[in-house]
Structure formats: C-alpha cells, structure tokens
Design an enzyme around this catalytic site. Structure first.
Site, PDB file in Angstrom:
ATOM      1  N   ASP A 161      27.555  47.511  34.527  1.00 21.37           N
ATOM      2  CA  ASP A 161      28.078  48.694  35.230  1.00 21.37           C
ATOM      3  C   ASP A 161      29.002  49.527  34.331  1.00 21.37           C
ATOM      4  OD1 ASP A 161      28.799  50.504  37.161  1.00 21.37           O
ATOM      5  OD2 ASP A 161      29.271  49.018  38.688  1.00 21.37           O
TER       6      ASP A 161
ATOM      7  N   SER B 242      37.748  50.381  39.875  1.00 24.08           N
ATOM      8  CA  SER B 242      36.462  50.451  39.207  1.00 24.08           C
ATOM      9  C   SER B 242      36.614  51.189  37.895  1.00 24.08           C
ATOM     10  CB  SER B 242      35.450  51.178  40.076  1.00 24.08           C
ATOM     11  OG  SER B 242      34.842  50.260  40.920  1.00 24.08           O
TER      12      SER B 242
ATOM     13  N   HIS C  82      28.624  53.319  38.152  1.00 23.98           N
ATOM     14  CA  HIS C  82      28.687  53.910  39.502  1.00 23.98           C
ATOM     15  C   HIS C  82      29.763  54.993  39.592  1.00 23.98           C
ATOM     16  CE1 HIS C  82      31.733  50.670  40.564  1.00 23.98           C
ATOM     17  NE2 HIS C  82      32.202  51.629  41.349  1.00 23.98           N
TER      18      HIS C  82
HETATM   19  N1  ARG Z   1      31.260  47.373  45.364  1.00 29.29           N
HETATM   20  C1  ARG Z   1      31.638  48.202  44.270  1.00 29.29           C
HETATM   21  C2  ARG Z   1      32.650  49.263  44.714  1.00 29.29           C
HETATM   22  O1  ARG Z   1      33.195  49.163  45.749  1.00 29.29           O
HETATM   23  C3  ARG Z   1      30.464  48.784  43.577  1.00 29.29           C
HETATM   24  C4  ARG Z   1      29.748  49.870  44.324  1.00 29.29           C
HETATM   25  C5  ARG Z   1      28.591  50.454  43.606  1.00 29.29           C
HETATM   26  N2  ARG Z   1      27.436  49.587  43.572  1.00 29.29           N
HETATM   27  C6  ARG Z   1      26.491  49.514  44.565  1.00 29.29           C
HETATM   28  N3  ARG Z   1      25.508  48.689  44.446  1.00 29.29           N
HETATM   29  N4  ARG Z   1      26.541  50.294  45.632  1.00 29.29           N
HETATM   30  O2  ARG Z   1      32.691  50.402  44.476  1.00 29.29           O
HETATM   31  N1  GLU Z   2      33.726  48.941  43.134  1.00 30.68           N
HETATM   32  C1  GLU Z   2      35.065  49.247  43.500  1.00 30.68           C
HETATM   33  C2  GLU Z   2      35.485  50.650  43.025  1.00 30.68           C
HETATM   34  O1  GLU Z   2      34.671  51.543  42.961  1.00 30.68           O
HETATM   35  C3  GLU Z   2      35.971  48.201  42.971  1.00 30.68           C
HETATM   36  C4  GLU Z   2      35.742  47.012  43.760  1.00 30.68           C
HETATM   37  C5  GLU Z   2      36.906  46.649  44.638  1.00 30.68           C
HETATM   38  O2  GLU Z   2      37.054  47.224  45.735  1.00 30.68           O
HETATM   39  O3  GLU Z   2      37.660  45.802  44.191  1.00 30.68           O
HETATM   40  O4  GLU Z   2      36.640  50.936  42.823  1.00 30.68           O
END
Ligand code: ARG
Ligand code: GLU
Length: 721
Positions: free
Chosen positions: A220, A655, A85
């Site tokens: 990921d 991330s 991502h």
């Molecule tokens: N929750 C994670 C973050 O905050 C992953 C986001 C990307 N994945 C998704 N399914 N949108 O960035």
């Molecule tokens: N998916 C999050 C990022 O893009 C990390 C997840 C979190 O917030 O801990 O940094």
C-alpha cells in the site's frame, strides 16, 4: 524461597515483555516520563532530534498529505511516500483507458514525466501554547456562551498566526477536551506531482477481503514529489517550479529486523474517543453501530450483487463500495472487540474508581458528580444522536440521487440573482459538467434497490413508519408499508429528473422560473425534502446542542482524571494533529489458542493468489520473480518481508505514516490495523492492538526489481548499519 524466586521471575518477564502502551503523544509535550520510557525501550534519539523548531528535526520530514493522510519525505529532492489508498484519487485522475496506471502502475523516468495533481501537503512549522490567552478570555463563562466565545477567540488567533502570502495556515486545537489549547502553524505546498505507483494488484492486493485483517500482503504505497518556487517557497503549479529541498528527510532502515525491535509512528491520527462514559459505549455497541452497520449491509448487498453481474457496474461502483465498506467493516470489528473486552464493564469499574477518589477530598466533589451527569445526559439524549446517525447514513451514504437534489439547492435559492447578474448560463453549465461525472458512475437500477431497502429501514429506525401506517389495520400494516415504499420508489426511478441523465440534462437546459414549480411536483425531489428538512432543521441542531452539553461536562471529567491521578500517563485524544506513538515490532495473540506472527512474506502473496479470489489477482511478473526468487538486496535471509505488525497505537489518518526505528530511519509505511484492534479508538488493549505496516524493503523491491525504477531508489539513503 522458591516462591520468592518465581515471583521475581514473573516480575522480570512481565517487565521485559515491555508491554506496549496506549497513547498518541504530542511531540511538544513529550514529558520526561514518556520520553524516558521510549529510551528504555530502545530509542536512540534526543528529544530535540524528534522535535524542535529552530533547527531541523524529524518532524520536518512528516507532512499532512492531501485531506486526511500522512506522508514523509525520503530524499533531498522532496520525494514523498504515502499509501496507495491515499494517492488513489490522484492516480485514478491521471489514468485513462490508454494509460491505465491503476491497473498497470506507473513510474516517471525523469522529473519531466512527473504528473501534476490537485493535491497539497502541509508542513508543521511549529506549535505554540495559547492556553493562557484562551482561558483568560473564557473566565467566568459557561455553557453555550463559553463555546461561542471560545470559537471567536480561536478564530482571532488563527488569523493572527496565518499569512496567506506565505501559505501559512494556523489552526488552534483544543486538547484534553478543552483544558489546553495549542496553535498548530502549517505551511502548505500545492504543487505536488505523481512520481510513481505500483499496479493495484500490488497497491490494493487483498482488496476488501483483507481490509482490516492480518495476515496482510498489501503493497500500500505510492510516490509523489513536492515542487516549490526557485526560492524553495510554496508556489502554485508551474512548469518552472523545482523539486523542494527539505530541512530533513528520512533515511531508509535497510537492516534485518526482528520481533522486539523498537518502533514508533510519527503522523497525524484523526480521532480517538478514549473518555466516552460507560452508557455511551453501551449505546454505540448495542444500538448505534448495529443500526449503522445494518443500513450499510442493505446498500452493500445491492452494490455487491450489481458488481458481480456486470463489469461496467464493477468499475462504476468499486471506489464507492470501498468507501462504504471500509467504515462498515471497521465498525463490525470494533463492536466485536469491545464486547470481547467487556468494555462497558471496564468503563464502569474505571468510573467507580474515579468517583471513589473524587469523594476522598471535598474539593474534588464536582468530579464525582460529573460522571453521573454525563451518564444521565447520554441516557436521556442518546436518541438524538441515534437519529443523527441514521440521517447521516441515509442522506449521505444512502440513495445516490440525493446528491443531485442537494446540488440543485444553490440554483433554486439563487435563481433570480443568477438570472439578473447574467451568471445563469455558467452555473447551469457547471452543474451539467458535474452531472456528467455523476451519471458516468451511476446505475439507476442499483440505486432503486438501495432506495427501497434503505428507505424502509430509515423510516423504521426513525419510527416514522408508524406515523405513515397509522390509518392502516395493524395486521396488514407491514405489507402495506412495503408496498407503499416500493410504489414511491418505482415512481421516482421511472419519472424523477434526478434518476436519469437525459431527463436531468433536459431539465437543466430549459431551466426557467417555471422549473421550480416543476421540481415541487417531482416525487424524487419532494421525497428527499420531506425527510431531509426535519433532519436538517431539528435533528442536526439538537445533536449539536447535545454535543455541546457533553463537551462541557467532558472538560471537567478529563480535568478530574489528571488532577486526581497525576501519576497515570495522560494523553490527549487524537484530533488530526502531529503525534508520536511507540511500541515494538510485535505479533499478537488475538484470541485464545491463536497466534499471529509478526511478519508476512512474498510466499504468502503467491499462496493467496492461488485461492482464485479476484481480490488476490496478480500480474504474471510477480509470479515469475517469485519463482526465480529474484529478491535482490531486499531480502532478509531467504525471505522477502512484505508486511509486519507493531504494537503502536494508531488510528485513521495514520495512513501513510512513517514507522521508524530507534534511529529515526524508515522501516515501513503504516496503513491499517488488525481486526482485533479496531476497538482501540475507544480502548487500547496492549495484548491485541496492532498496526499494520508495509515493509519499506518490499516497497523498494517493487520499485526497483518489479518495476524497473531503480533511479528513484538511488535518490534515497539506505542505512545498512
Ligand atoms: N482500512 C484502511 C483504512 O482505514 C485501508 C482502507 C483502504 N483499503 C481498502 N481495501 N478499502 O483506511
Ligand atoms: N487505513 C487507515 C487510514 O486511512 C489507517 C488505519 C487505521 O484506522 O488505523 O488512515
């Protein structure tokens, strides 16, 4: 006797549970207390191996990747890992209908096949403590004057410690809410190439269904390489550039793992708010977050419906949907978690202990006062922050045509200048190109319904609908208001130049001094400014000044915390600077009667696939390899681990961060937190808060066995012992 024995056992078992600790530590300031604790929990490295400036250390393998992610170097030839991502935009840009890398994945077979991107990465060269210099210049200043002076001093230091010719950029960050200032000196490399990516059915497996959720099975990851000039220094993209030779790269932790193993995460967490006071927490739990969530409920309902009914809309809106839904889902988890934890009550208790302590010594009296001042201020001015939040939702995440209106501002303001200096044609051409991109992913029917629903909500939250309906009989006001907004909406979406590609392009093509008059008659244009002007000119400045007042008090409040409670472990809130956090590979018991195991396997991927939810689609190859149990050397026993959780305190920005074992070897890539831990930006609960990691052995399996890119695995150093 027996009683004593039980007490002792209890103590021991509590200690050996080695409860994870909150905290995101600056490697430069890793105090003895924290470092010793890391060693006690298993770390085998010296402080110097973690961070030092004149010799290579672990930190030299950790980079800021793009805008807001972390990456790490894993080979002597500048190969880097980050999340899928985080690489998404670069992968999407490199893709086309014929070469659909998002759908099919991609691996360069040789370096010549690696694809140029517009990404850059930053290495942290060193951290200088400039607290004294900053503090000396702030002597005797308070309030706005102090903040202005501070900004000026930081700008001077940033400039002094930067060097454009060597791509060296310095950013001084305030830590402990203005009680300490550190200069972070970075070097930027701007020739970053895409080396490989799994297909989305691996890299985004689980999609939004599984986002922020455990159990998780997302692969990921994506793979890039840093290129440098022949002298290994930063250089703009050139086919003559060569793979960068790093000071340090991470060996791969290629061993069996088990619950309890030491883990640490080294990366660039974005923002935490551990010090907010009880009234503020109450405000976001009860008022601000629910309203923001509601604004997004409205637009997501429209987008989801559109995506369900049309393949084109699905392609057009999937990235936008993901970005709106990501924070939306996190907020829902956050307030649920904070409520379950009775966070406001906990804060109140903490504030009481703080005040009691402050009253125990005359020289601490100011600390007792500051808690009350903070709470009073928040209670008095929270409405300003609320209005600001609603504006942020409506103007930045609401009806999309607003973006085009804002994009017109430069031309409207500088029209005469452009007409005179002959740049007009160029400016208009540029706007047309960007509008083409905009309309490619735009559906005016979707936008119309977002507009209708969000405008009503926005005017309602801003209490502006009362103003609008003041001449209408109370009993019919609501119906009247709904018709009123729908009427505006219909007009805008059938006539405005901003909601239709032909109208917009034609308008630009014939742009002249008369056009500005025409704009002022365009309801799409006037509607936007009718509300945006007061947001920009009143709400935003009021919000900034509220923030300034809060920050001034926060500085004293936080100073009080480490002055009066020197034995507690104090860590500065995350602010996108390099941090280490540590814990262990560990499952959790998120709620009564429920237990999450600490890892998932390929079997779980197949089980989710069989539910038929399109977020769990797979390409046939995955099913075949699973059926054949073709796990190569990447299995542990007869399982292929996919993800695991750790009790490491992380947040957005982490991330892509490396999750390291006790030797500093790469165990996996951090990419998310579990539902029950999203509240950890405010309050960390060691029993529940878990970060989610994709196991590096799964990543290598996908590269080697699933995608036939073993040559990249061969570039890395696998540590079997
Ligand atoms: N929750 C994670 C973050 O905050 C992953 C986001 C990307 N994945 C998704 N399914 N949108 O960035
Ligand atoms: N998916 C999050 C990022 O893009 C990390 C997840 C979190 O917030 O801990 O940094």
């Amino acid at each position: 006797m027996r009683k004593l024995f039980f007490a002792a056992v209890l103590l021991i078992s509590m200690a050996s549970r080695a409860v994870a600790d909150e905290g995101m530590w600056l490697p430069l300031l890793l105090g003895k207390q924290v470092y010793d604790d890391m060693v006690k929990k298993g770390l085998k490295l010296t402080k110097e191996q973690l961070y030092q400036i004149n010799k290579p250390s672990l930190k030299d393998a950790i980079i800021i990747f793009g805008g807001g992610c972390t990456g790490e170097i894993v080979s002597s030839k500048g190969l880097i890992f980050t999340n899928h991502h985080c690489g998404y935009d670069a992968i999407a840009s490199a893709s086309s209908v014929e070469k659909n890398y998002l759908r099919d994945g991609f691996y360069a077979k040789t370096t010549t096949e690696e694809i140029q991107t517009s990404l850059s990465v930053q290495f942290l060269l060193r951290i200088d403590d400039v607290t004294k210099e900053v503090m000396d210049s702030l002597q005797g200043l308070t309030g706005t004057e102090r903040l202005q002076k501070q900004a000026a001093v930081l700008a001077v230091i940033n400039k002094r410690l930067s060097n454009a010719a060597e791509s060296i950029e310095t950013r001084v960050s305030s830590l402990f809410k203005g009680n300490q200032f550190l200069a972070f000196v970075y070097q930027r490399y701007s020739d970053i190439r895409l080396v490989g990516t799994p297909p989305e059915s691996v890299g985004k497996f689980g999609g939004d269904t599984d986002n922020w959720v455990w159990p998780r099975h997302t692969g990921d990851f994506s793979v890039f390489r840093i290129y440098a000039g022949k002298d290994n220094k930063p250089a703009a993209y050139s086919p003559d550039n060569v793979p960068y030779t790093p000071l340090h790269y991470l060996p791969i932790s290629f061993q069996n793992r088990q619950e309890g193993d030491f883990t640490m995460v080294y990366g660039f967490p974005g923002q935490t708010e551990q010090h907010v006071v009880s009234s503020y927490l109450k405000f976001i739990i009860e008022k601000e977050r629910p309203a923001r969530i509601h604004m997004r409920d409205l637009s997501l309902a429209v987008i989801d419906e559109g995506m369900k009914n049309s393949d084109l809309t699905r392609i057009q809106y999937s990235a936008k949907q993901a970005s709106i839904a990501n924070a939306w889902k996190k907020w829902i988890g956050q307030i649920e978690g904070l409520k379950n934890l009775q966070a406001v009550q906990l804060k109140l208790e903490e504030e009481k202990a703080y005040k009691d302590m402050a009253l125990s010594k005359p020289e601490w009296k100011k600390y007792a006062e500051v808690v009350n001042q903070l709470n009073t201020l928040v209670e008095k001015d929270q409405q300003i922050e609320f209005k600001y939040a609603m504006g942020a939702e409506y103007f930045s995440y609401g009806p999309e045509y607003f973006k085009l209106v804002r994009g017109m501002e430069d031309l409207v303001t500088n029209y005469t200048k452009y007409a005179e200096n002959g740049e007009l044609a160029k400016v208009i051409e540029k706007m047309k190109t960007s509008a083409e991109g905009f309309f490619k992913n735009y559906n005016s029917d979707v936008d119309l319904h977002i507009f209708m629903d969000q405008t009503k909500a926005y005017l309602d939250y801003n209490e502006q609908w009362k103003e609008i309906t003041k001449d209408v009989k109370y009993s019919v006001a609501n119906e009247w208001f709904v018709n009123y907004v729908n009427g505006i909406a219909t007009d805008i979406y059938s006539h405005s130049i901003f909601t239709n590609q032909e109208r917009y392009m034609a308008f630009l093509s014939s742009f002249s001094d008369k056009s500005i008059k025409k704009l002022n008659k365009d309801l799409g244009y006037t509607h936007f400014y009718q509300y945006f002007q007061s947001f920009r000119n009143e709400t935003v400045p009021a919000y900034r000044s509220f923030q300034t007042s809060v920050n001034n008090l926060m500085q004293v409040y936080v100073e009080g915390k480490y002055t009066m409670f020197p034995d507690k472990k104090h860590w500065p809130d995350a602010n996108s600077t390099l941090r280490i956090t540590y814990g262990q590979l560990e499952g959790s018991a998120p709620t009564d009667g429920m237990r999450y195991t600490e890892h998932t396997t390929l079997d779980g991927i197949i089980a989710k696939y069989n539910t038929g939810n399109p977020d769990f689609d797979l390409l046939p190859r995955m099913v075949e390899l699973h059926a054949a149990k073709n796990y190569g050397p990447y299995a542990q026993g007869d399982e292929l681990w996919v993800c695991f959780t750790g009790s490491n305190h992380t947040t957005g920005g982490n991330s892509g961060s490396p999750v390291l074992d006790k030797n500093g070897y790469l165990m996996g890539l951090n990419f998310d937190r579990s539902w029950e831990s999203t509240m950890s930006d405010y309050l960390f609960d060691p029993n529940r808060c878990r970060n989610i990691v994709v196991d590096i052995r799964y990543v290598l399996w996908v590269m080697d066995i699933y995608s036939d890119a073993k040559h990249l695995v061969d570039e890395m150093t696998l540590m079997k012992e």
